[in-house]
Design an enzyme around this catalytic site. Structure first.
Site, PDB file in Angstrom:
ATOM      1  N   ASP A 126     -31.683  -0.370  12.122  1.00 28.18           N
ATOM      2  CA  ASP A 126     -30.489  -0.060  12.480  1.00 28.18           C
ATOM      3  C   ASP A 126     -30.852   0.977  13.643  1.00 28.18           C
ATOM      4  OD1 ASP A 126     -27.476   0.187  11.539  1.00 28.18           O
ATOM      5  OD2 ASP A 126     -27.978   2.373  12.135  1.00 28.18           O
ATOM      6  N   ARG A 130     -27.786  -9.241  16.740  1.00 25.60           N
ATOM      7  CA  ARG A 130     -27.550  -9.170  15.254  1.00 25.60           C
ATOM      8  C   ARG A 130     -27.915 -10.633  14.759  1.00 25.60           C
ATOM      9  NH1 ARG A 130     -21.981  -6.701  15.674  1.00 25.60           N
ATOM     10  NH2 ARG A 130     -22.404  -4.418  16.414  1.00 25.60           N
ATOM     11  N   ARG A 169     -24.725 -10.782   8.512  1.00 23.42           N
ATOM     12  CA  ARG A 169     -24.083 -11.170   7.294  1.00 23.42           C
ATOM     13  C   ARG A 169     -23.399 -12.514   7.517  1.00 23.42           C
ATOM     14  NH1 ARG A 169     -19.956  -6.214   6.943  1.00 23.42           N
ATOM     15  NH2 ARG A 169     -20.474  -6.148   9.172  1.00 23.42           N
ATOM     16  N   ARG A 216     -29.561  -8.910   0.675  1.00 21.17           N
ATOM     17  CA  ARG A 216     -28.886  -7.630   0.863  1.00 21.17           C
ATOM     18  C   ARG A 216     -28.363  -7.197  -0.734  1.00 21.17           C
ATOM     19  NH1 ARG A 216     -24.629  -4.595   4.851  1.00 21.17           N
ATOM     20  NH2 ARG A 216     -23.896  -3.049   3.431  1.00 21.17           N
ATOM     21  N   TYR A 225     -22.395   8.974  17.721  1.00 19.96           N
ATOM     22  CA  TYR A 225     -22.595   9.139  16.202  1.00 19.96           C
ATOM     23  C   TYR A 225     -22.889  10.553  15.707  1.00 19.96           C
ATOM     24  CZ  TYR A 225     -22.060   3.830  16.026  1.00 19.96           C
ATOM     25  OH  TYR A 225     -21.669   2.745  16.153  1.00 19.96           O
TER      26      TYR A 225
END
Length: 369
Positions: free
Chosen positions: A78, A28, A32, A41, A154
């Site tokens: 992703d 990552r 963020r 973003r 998921y």
């Protein structure tokens, strides 16, 4: 088609070849915690707007490399793009994790599951090519996917889970249906990663993020077996260059020996595993990646640097007494937190490079007779 590679330290470490320093990249690393990522973003309007736009995906992939002398870039995407292309309807609400509009909750839906048309994932492959060109040979580019088991979690749960009761309930009550999902996923992931390699990825990584939630026995049957199936189908050479494959199972330290025998070139470790003992267990079979606790990065820079040195010391000198090399790629034991101070990452990267260079100098110093 692409510029010659200027820094191949990461690729060499993956293949247990001599390197001038221990390479470092971060799971990552485009995310963020970087203000420039948040700004991009915001322009994209949403996470999926960011991930599906080739220009934005290229921009954010390169952002951490503009700040830090990292030794590899990783595609911004992703892990759930494959089930999204299967028609499950992936979305990201602000401040929440991923969610599927059409989770697999009945036998008919599971039996109808098929590997996706790869053209639905063209935006990913176009981003790989765009990023590779934009890197201009600076460092290698890593492609990736979620593992068959992690995707299945998921796909059945419909979102992240604390107890995995739906997917585990299916696993134990209808293992035939679970194996069907995993078979479709494994073949789809292999095709997806091969298409990334065709587009320009120079290494690929399988994220088995939820393998560690399984019981012993279930892990081997429902996670590792399907990761092996992916690895067995991968291209391992492109344009005369070896394409390393990395497998990371969070919580997988118990099964290190079995993961190391899966066919991967590199095994990623979370922070619960002692790196030196892991090296002893796998011998010269695979390179190792990891494994600093991501929360170390909340400590002051001096403490971050000291913890990085401890990880490197635990692995030890990469050159063995027999003249061979054991590969180590420095990374975190999981993804970097969005709350990480960017300047602490600078301290980490500098410490890894400088201390690993010192390790190599010491290991080449003649021993007193």
């Amino acid at each position: 088609m692409f510029a010659p590679l200027q820094n191949d330290t990461f690729l060499r470490a993956c293949l247990r070849q001599p390197t001038p320093h221990t390479p470092i990249w971060l799971m990552r690393q485009a995310g963020r915690y970087l203000p420039e990522y948040c700004a991009t973003r915001a322009k994209a309007g949403s996470f999926m707007g960011l991930a599906t736009n080739v220009h934005y995906a290229t921009e954010v992939t390169l952002q951490p490399l503009e700040r830090y002398p990292l030794d590899a870039a990783i595609l911004f995407s992703d892990i759930l793009t494959v089930p999204d292309a299967m028609g499950l309807g992936l979305s990201f609400a602000q401040g929440e994790g991923p969610r599927f509009a059409h989770p697999l909750r009945d036998e008919a839906a599971i039996r109808a599951l098929q590997a996706p048309d790869l053209e639905k994932l063209r935006y990913v492959f176009d981003a790989v090519t765009s990023i590779r060109r934009a890197l201009n040979g600076r460092v290698p580019l890593i492609g990736f996917s979620g593992s068959p088991w992690t995707l299945a979690c998921y796909m059945v749960e419909g979102a992240g889970s604390d107890d995995y009761r739906l997917v585990k309930g299916l696993l134990y009550s209808r293992p035939d249906l679970m194996h069907h999902i995993l078979s479709v996923n494994a073949d789809a992931v292999a095709a997806y990663l091969n298409a990334q390699i065709d587009a320009g990825a120079q290494a690929v990584m399988v994220f088995d993020s939820w393998g560690g939630v399984l019981a012993d026995g279930a892990f081997q049957a429902f996670s590792l077996a399907y990761t092996r199936r992916v690895l067995a189908q991968l291209q391992r050479e492109r344009d005369g260059q070896r394409i390393p494959a990395i497998v990371f199972t969070k919580g997988g330290g118990l099964w290190l020996d079995e993961i190391a025998a899966s066919g991967a070139d590199v095994v990623g470790l979370d922070w619960t595993v002692n790196l030196g003992r892991a090296r002893e267990r796998v011998g010269h079979q695979v390179a190792l990646q990891g494994n600093l606790d991501p929360n170390v990065l909340f400590a002051p820079p001096d403490a971050v640097a000291e913890q990085a040195r401890q990880v490197l010391d635990s692995f030890g000198a990469p050159q063995r007494d027999d003249g061979g090399w054991d590969g180590h790629i420095f990374n975190l034991g999981h993804g970097i937190s969005q709350f990480t101070p960017p300047e602490h990452v600078s301290a980490l990267v500098e410490a890894v490079h400088s201390h690993s260079i010192e390790w190599r100098k010491r290991s080449h110093t003649p021993r007193p007779r």
